[in-house]
Write a protein that holds these residues in place. Structure first.
Motif, mmCIF file in Angstrom:
data_model
loop_
_atom_site.group_PDB
_atom_site.id
_atom_site.type_symbol
_atom_site.label_atom_id
_atom_site.label_comp_id
_atom_site.label_asym_id
_atom_site.label_seq_id
_atom_site.Cartn_x
_atom_site.Cartn_y
_atom_site.Cartn_z
ATOM 1 N N TYR A 1 5.071 -5.333 6.638
ATOM 2 C CA TYR A 1 4.578 -3.944 7.103
ATOM 3 C C TYR A 1 5.069 -4.109 8.662
ATOM 4 O O TYR A 1 4.819 -5.267 9.114
ATOM 5 N N ALA A 2 5.727 -3.097 9.267
ATOM 6 C CA ALA A 2 6.249 -3.191 10.637
ATOM 7 C C ALA A 2 5.164 -3.584 11.637
ATOM 8 O O ALA A 2 5.423 -4.601 12.452
ATOM 9 N N PRO A 3 4.112 -3.001 11.668
ATOM 10 C CA PRO A 3 3.081 -3.650 12.587
ATOM 11 C C PRO A 3 2.794 -5.011 12.617
ATOM 12 O O PRO A 3 2.536 -5.788 13.622
ATOM 13 N N PRO B 1 0.721 -1.261 -0.024
ATOM 14 C CA PRO B 1 0.000 -0.070 -0.029
ATOM 15 C C PRO B 1 0.819 1.375 0.054
ATOM 16 O O PRO B 1 0.589 2.149 -0.713
ATOM 17 N N GLU B 2 1.943 1.294 0.776
ATOM 18 C CA GLU B 2 2.540 2.579 0.889
ATOM 19 C C GLU B 2 3.543 2.861 -0.421
ATOM 20 O O GLU B 2 3.831 3.865 -0.774
ATOM 21 N N THR B 3 3.568 1.752 -1.209
ATOM 22 C CA THR B 3 4.207 2.083 -2.683
ATOM 23 C C THR B 3 3.127 2.678 -3.722
ATOM 24 O O THR B 3 3.544 3.306 -4.444
ATOM 25 N N LEU B 4 2.063 1.933 -3.598
ATOM 26 C CA LEU B 4 0.967 2.257 -4.547
ATOM 27 C C LEU B 4 -0.008 3.547 -4.309
ATOM 28 O O LEU B 4 -0.476 4.152 -4.938
ATOM 29 N N PHE B 5 -0.133 3.857 -2.954
ATOM 30 C CA PHE B 5 -1.222 4.805 -2.424
ATOM 31 C C PHE B 5 -0.893 6.166 -3.401
ATOM 32 O O PHE B 5 -1.665 6.997 -3.834
ATOM 33 N N ARG B 6 0.563 6.574 -3.630
ATOM 34 C CA ARG B 6 0.760 7.814 -4.169
ATOM 35 C C ARG B 6 0.487 7.709 -5.550
ATOM 36 O O ARG B 6 0.674 8.778 -6.285
ATOM 37 N N SER C 1 8.812 3.913 13.460
ATOM 38 C CA SER C 1 9.303 5.039 12.870
ATOM 39 C C SER C 1 8.804 5.236 11.286
ATOM 40 O O SER C 1 8.844 6.099 10.773
ATOM 41 N N ILE C 2 8.332 4.105 10.927
ATOM 42 C CA ILE C 2 7.502 3.997 9.588
ATOM 43 C C ILE C 2 6.539 5.025 9.657
ATOM 44 O O ILE C 2 5.862 5.652 8.500
ATOM 45 N N PHE C 3 5.765 5.304 10.687
ATOM 46 C CA PHE C 3 4.687 6.333 10.728
ATOM 47 C C PHE C 3 5.141 7.589 11.237
ATOM 48 O O PHE C 3 4.339 8.717 11.527
ATOM 49 N N GLY C 4 6.551 7.654 11.248
ATOM 50 C CA GLY C 4 7.224 9.259 11.165
ATOM 51 C C GLY C 4 7.357 9.807 12.799
ATOM 52 O O GLY C 4 7.514 10.903 12.854
ATOM 53 N N SER C 5 7.314 8.651 13.759
ATOM 54 C CA SER C 5 7.479 9.246 15.249
ATOM 55 C C SER C 5 8.656 8.555 15.731
ATOM 56 O O SER C 5 8.825 7.538 15.542
ATOM 57 N N ASN C 6 9.339 9.360 16.489
ATOM 58 C CA ASN C 6 10.477 8.952 17.054
ATOM 59 C C ASN C 6 10.443 9.162 18.524
ATOM 60 O O ASN C 6 11.269 9.682 19.283
ATOM 61 N N SER D 1 -5.116 -8.508 14.190
ATOM 62 C CA SER D 1 -4.790 -9.690 13.913
ATOM 63 C C SER D 1 -3.580 -10.117 13.020
ATOM 64 O O SER D 1 -3.377 -11.138 12.443
ATOM 65 N N GLY D 2 -2.639 -9.262 13.024
ATOM 66 C CA GLY D 2 -1.357 -9.441 12.129
ATOM 67 C C GLY D 2 -1.513 -9.439 10.686
ATOM 68 O O GLY D 2 -0.903 -10.530 10.256
ATOM 69 N N CYS D 3 -2.541 -8.612 10.056
ATOM 70 C CA CYS D 3 -2.993 -9.050 8.746
ATOM 71 C C CYS D 3 -1.724 -8.454 8.124
ATOM 72 O O CYS D 3 -1.142 -7.289 8.341
ATOM 73 N N ARG D 4 -1.342 -8.998 6.881
ATOM 74 C CA ARG D 4 -0.485 -8.606 5.708
ATOM 75 C C ARG D 4 -1.478 -7.816 4.770
ATOM 76 O O ARG D 4 -2.457 -8.595 4.432
ATOM 77 N N ALA D 5 -1.286 -6.470 4.496
ATOM 78 C CA ALA D 5 -2.315 -5.788 3.798
ATOM 79 C C ALA D 5 -1.553 -5.611 2.307
ATOM 80 O O ALA D 5 -0.473 -5.435 2.133
#
Length: 1130
Positions: free
Chosen positions: A680-682, A564-569, A733-738, A603-607
């Motif tokens: 995906y990290a989560p 998703p993060e590749t294709l959303f844009r 950090s993939i969501f931009g928070s440190n 549920s640990g889904c791969r999206a």
């Protein structure tokens, strides 16, 4: 439609992924092959004049007297330089001959149709069964024959290698001590020379036998890993073993396959890449084509050579050569067989043997020197020249356990066979011992930790989401979802299971593709009429798959699936559940991103995002390009914009049920388990927690790790009331928070488990406080890290690496290994090859790609990650059992046998133990027990200790020698001499005070006894000494079975860890003792004596005393682990 690539077609910019085989470590054999391959390629490219000159030089050399002279010098008298020079000349001759043969080969210049005609095969039917049978009879199996071994060199190695060279010297000396040095000649010396010769032959036969057993065992193990390929025969695609291929077979290969024979490519996908580094040594992949690109057979791109790997794409080819007639087969025959590199344990054993040999030479020389400068003049008649030489070289013969190198090989082979029984394939013996040092395992998620049984569970449209069980959507939305899931897919159903429900049907392909194909079958059971025009496979760099499809009578359209993060844009529209298209704005993107994160946390889904792009019929850039795949490829890759989201699907692949306990076992063994995945990290963090890879209540991000590195922080955070999973999205950090809360002094993170007790204490502390030792880091966060940053990352005990590319996986392995970690890496496809080869142990699953299994050091044939526990246990067991063998042999072969010779020379005693009886102990009575100790079962706490560090824990050390000589050796030596003196006193009444310092007085008339009587007393007492040592070794045998456990805890007679075959050593040694001491011939020749019956029983209490002393020492080690006794334990 078959997609072909001509030589003039350029590589589309950004279209092909960058592979990272440039980081791959080339083996020495591969470098040899590459050198000969390059030489052949150069010779093929030479002009006619240069070629003629080369042939004239070769012919001149073959006819020269120098060649005849070198030929006559083959039997091994020539110098190393002459040997090397001749080998180079012979290689040059062979290379020239092969180059001429390949120069006349025209497979690559012929057209596809000409190739079919030449090999009498059909592009639609392949070969018929009768044709296959005829060609097998003509060409033989598709195997490269092994080079015949030089028997005379093996004989020289068996008879004169290792310690045998010193036995030959000793044999010659004993022979000379008989005649001419002996005056008068002593038959005993001649008999000893014959016995040593017999020992040499026995050692040589044993070496030959164990070499044959080892090679046969490894051959049988390797044969468990068949290389299969897909071939067209009788009009049907069949899977057969690569060895069954014949010229004319039509073979289909996909990414991850290894080329099984030399093939003329007849159809290729546009993105086909071949890794020919095994032959060429070039690390960059080669683009495969249908048209030939070079007159040179070795350079052209339309020939796929045996041994190459398909790193990307698909291809079909006609087999043009098999076995020894392939380029790999021809070059392999040229390479000189190199002596295999010795393993760490082999080096340590040889170092031990060489050290003991040096000590024995020094001690023997001192004995001879003492005789020459002292005894010869001060006590004339006490020791003759022959006696002095025999005594000195007797030390050399008996001091060194020469069977240790053989015991090591047998131990490694036995462990390899043990692992085979547990469905673990070991490619070479080096891997066995390396497994005992592994302290980090980097494992894949899908198929390794999970069941590889992925299923779609969630679907989200622009306006709603639903579960598959209650699939929502109108006809339009369902049709789009079906087309994308079914056509943007490389999986396929087994036709024989067409009558079953989609969830029950057999599917072949990637786990993600299989899940989407089942989803498509749930939506519409009947297959679509659309056809694929172009496929761009998924890879970890692009993170998407693209297909161009066309309905009958319709116009082409593009289907895409990916991260998703590749294709959303790239998306501008999204469909709702009723098929309406709505704008894909920022709010809708945020809602879908939140949906993806929620699925992952809950549920640990791969999206996976499913997209498509359609064009107006009058303005379709793909129309009319059906016959121009290169142009279609370019247009399709340029159409990655204005995409419409068909749906966001969530897939779940449940962890294997045994994984949590397996990871806990590894943690107890001091081994850290890291997850390295492209997910995906989560999602990765959720599955990692399910698998117990993450156990900490607080999960750090890359920001926390970098902060620790910058400030050298070792303090942990205070416990937080916030639930870790609810905070995970804000911590990664993939969501931009440190986020980095303040540190506290409540707990301290662990860099590695120092001991089992410490690990348990810290585990309890973490449960109460929440120690920060877990880290989740994404691939983009690894860019630009410094060495100190990696120091901080590698110090974490629990790590999940998410969204990792192949080059980053390699980087992770290299950073870990550079910090003195011993790393095992799992992998199942070509993307994992660089990391697997860079690791100390590469592990592949039995259902992985052929390339992964070929590159791996170890293959789990049952596809069960828990089998690594058995492998680790066996790796530690081989080291532990070898130490047990050495601790069993050293006290007897060293101290207990050298002290009698020293007493004889220095204190003037008649020699308490003859050289012959020492040889009997070394070569017969101790052999069975030492062999059975190799097969000892592991102690139950073998996986409760940290892994061995080869740089700190060697096979033998000071503590080991203290145990062998200062404890066991002293007990056995004192007991043996006590029985020696007791026997003489029992026979004659002569006490020890009259025996010490007797020197040359021990002769005719001493204390009223004749010389024959005194010799008789010594012969019987020496045999009693021999029997005492044999019985004491029974006690040592049982004591050596465990290092810290009591004999009760690891019973040798019954239970799961018993070893009843050890008991066989007792009747064997008794039988040998009776044989060499009761037969009159041995009494006369080797001066042995008949042992009184009581002396068969008197030493037994001392053997039990030895066991009791060892039990007391082990109790102290277990009860007081900080005591001096525990610190000195071996």
């Amino acid at each position: 439609m078959e997609i072909q690539v001509a030589e003039t077609q350029p590589l589309p910019a950004g279209g092909l992924p960058v592979t990272f085989t440039q980081y791959t470590q080339q083996s020495r054999t591969n470098l040899q092959l590459a050198a000969e391959f390059r030489t052949l390629s150069i010779q093929l490219s030479e002009g006619d004049e240069r070629r003629s000159q080369r042939l004239r030089n070769v012919q001149s050399f073959l006819q020269s007297p120098r060649w005849r002279e070198l030929f006559n010098e083959i039997i091994p008298l020539r110098s190393a330089y002459q040997q090397r020079w001749t080998d180079e000349q012979q290689l040059s001759v062979a290379l020239t001959k092969i180059a001429e043969q390949l120069r006349s080969t025209t497979h690559h210049t012929e057209t596809v149709n000409e190739t079919y005609v030449k090999f009498n095969t059909s592009p639609t039917l392949g070969l018929e069964a009768k044709a296959v049978k005829r060609r097998v009879e003509r060409d033989g199996p598709n195997v490269i024959t092994a080079r015949p071994r030089l028997v005379y060199l093996r004989l020289v190695s068996w008879f004169f290698g290792g310690f045998n060279r010193f036995l030959w010297i000793s044999m010659i000396v004993f022979w000379l001590c008989w005649q001419p040095i002996g005056n008068p000649p002593q038959t005993g010396n001649l008999a000893l020379a014959v016995v040593i010769l017999f020992v040499i032959c026995l050692q040589a036969l044993f070496s030959a036998w164990q070499e044959w057993i080892t090679s046969r065992a490894l051959t049988s193990i390797t044969s468990m890993l068949p290389a299969e390929c897909t071939v067209l025969r009788d009009g049907q695609l069949q899977k057969i073993a690569g060895v069954q291929l014949v010229p004319g077979d039509i073979v289909t290969l996909r990414a991850g396959d290894r080329v099984p024979a030399d093939m003329r490519l007849v159809s290729v996908s546009l993105d086909l890449l071949l890794d020919r580094s095994v032959l060429t040594g070039e690390t960059n992949p080669t683009i495969g084509t249908v048209n030939y690109t070079n007159e040179n057979y070795l350079v052209t791109r339309n020939i796929a050579m045996m041994g190459a790997n398909i790193t990307q794409g698909q291809c079909t080819g006609v087999v043009v050569a098999t076995g020894d007639r392939t380029v790999l087969g021809r070059v392999t025959q040229l390479t000189l067989r190199k002596k295999a590199a010795r393993t760490i344990l082999q080096i340590e054993v040889h170092r031990l043997v060489n050290g003991l040999t040096t000590v024995s030479l020094v001690v023997g020389a001192i004995f001879i020197l003492l005789w020459a400068v002292w005894l010869r003049t001060s006590y004339p008649g006490f020791m003759s020249v022959s006696d002095a030489l025999a005594n000195g070289f007797g030390v050399l013969v008996t001091f060194v356990p020469g069977s240790l190198p053989i015991s090591l090989t047998l131990a490694l082979t036995a462990i390899a066979k043990r692992m085979q029984r547990h469905n673990v394939l070991i490619k070479n013996l080096t891997t066995v011992e390396t497994l005992g040092t592994v302290n980090v395992i980097c494992c894949e998620k899908t198929g390794t930790l999970t069941q590889r049984n992925m299923a779609v569970t969630h679907i989200a449209y622009a306006d709603c989401e639903c579960q598959v069980a209650r699939l929502m959507g109108g006809p339009v939305a369902a049709a789009r979802l079906y087309e994308t899931a079914a056509l943007c897919n490389d999986a396929f159903f087994d036709p024989e299971t067409a009558h079953l429900l989609p969830a029950e049907r057999t599917v072949s392909g990637d786990a993600t593709d299989c899940a989407l194909l089942r989803l498509a079958a749930e939506i519409r059971p009947s297959p679509t009429d659309a056809v694929k025009l172009l496929t761009i496979p998924f890879n970890l760099r692009r993170r998407y798959m693209l297909t161009v499809c066309k309905q009958p009578g319709g116009s082409p359209f593009v289907l895409i699936k990916g991260a998703p993060e590749t294709l959303f844009r790239l998306c501008t529209q999204a469909q709702t559940a009723d098929g309406t298209l709505v704008p894909f704005d920022a709010s809708l993107r945020t809602r879908m991103e939140n949906t993806q994160a929620r699925w992952a946390e809950e549920s640990g889904c791969r999206a996976l995002l499913l997209c498509r792009r359609e064009f107006l019929p009058e303005n379709n850039p793909l129309a009319g390009l059906e016959d121009n795949p290169a142009q279609m490829y370019t247009v399709a890759t340029q159409s990655l914009s204005d995409l419409c989201i068909v749906g966001l699907v969530g897939m779940v692949d449940p962890p294997r049920t045994e994984i949590p306990s397996v990871v806990d076992t590894f943690r107890g063994a001091g081994i850290r388990v890291f997850m390295v995945t492209g997910d995906y990290a989560p999602t990765a963090a959720f599955v990692a927690r399910q698998c117990h890879i993450i156990t900490g209540s607080i999960i750090d991000t890359i920001g926390d790790a970098l902060d620790r590195a910058e400030h050298n922080i070792t303090k942990a955070k205070p416990a937080s009331d916030e639930k870790p999973l609810s905070r995970l999205a804000s911590r990664i950090s993939i969501f931009g928070s440190n986020a980095n809360p303040q540190m506290d002094d409540l707990c301290k993170c662990r860099s590695a488990p120092a001991s089992l007790a410490l690990a348990r204490e810290e585990s309890l502390a973490e449960t109460a406080v929440g120690c920060r030792h877990s880290l989740v880091v994404s691939g983009p966060d690894l860019e630009g890290l410094r060495a100190d940053h990696w120091d901080a990352i590698c110090s974490y005990e629990e790590i999940v690496f998410a969204r990792i590319r192949p080059d980053q996986k390699l980087q992770i392995v290299e950073e870990l290994t550079s910090r003195s970690n011993f790393v095992a890496v799992t992998g199942d496809d070509v993307n994992d090859l660089p990391a697997m080869r860079a690791a100390h142990v590469g592990v592949a699953m039995g259902n992985g790609s052929e390339v992964a299994k070929e590159a791996a050091d170890m293959v789990l044939l049952d596809n069960n990650f828990s089998s690594i526990i058995t492998a680790i246990e066996c790796g530690r067991l081989v080291f532990a059992n070898l130490k047990k063998v050495i601790i069993y042999l050293l006290p007897m072969t060293n101290l207990s046998e050298i002290v009698p010779s020293m007493f004889n020379v220095v204190l003037g005693l008649p020699i308490p133990l003859s050289t012959f009886l020492m040889l009997v102990i070394n070569t017969i009575t101790d052999v069975w027990a030492s062999t059975m100790l190799i097969h000892e079962e592991p102690e139950h706490d073998i996986l409760l200790h940290p892994p061995r560090d080869p740089q700190k824990e060697s096979l033998v050390d000071v503590k080991f020698f203290v145990q062998a000589y200062g404890f066991i050796g002293v007990i056995e030596t004192v007991t043996g001499h006590f029985m020696f003196f007791l026997s003489i006193y029992w026979q004659s009444g002569i006490g020890p005070s009259s025996i010490f310092l007797a020197f040359n007085r021990w002769s005719d008339g001493y204390l009223g006894f004749s010389k024959a009587q005194l010799a008789g007393f010594v012969s019987v007492a020496g045999s009693v000494h021999f029997m005492t040592l044999v019985i004491m070794q029974w006690g040592n045998m049982f004591a050596a079975r465990t290092r810290t456990l009591s004999i009760v805890q690891q019973n040798p007679l019954w239970g799961p860890r018993c070893n009843p075959l050890l008991l066989v050593a007792i009747p064997i040694s008794v039988a040998v003792a009776l044989f060499v001491n009761e037969i009159p011939w041995f009494n006369e020749v080797f001066l042995t004596g008949r042992i009184p019956v009581e002396f068969f029983f008197l030493p037994i209490p001392f053997a039990f005393l030895l066991i009791a002393a060892e039990e007391a020492r082990k109790y102290v080690v277990r009860r007081y682990p900080s005591s001096v006794v525990a610190r000195m334990a071996w």
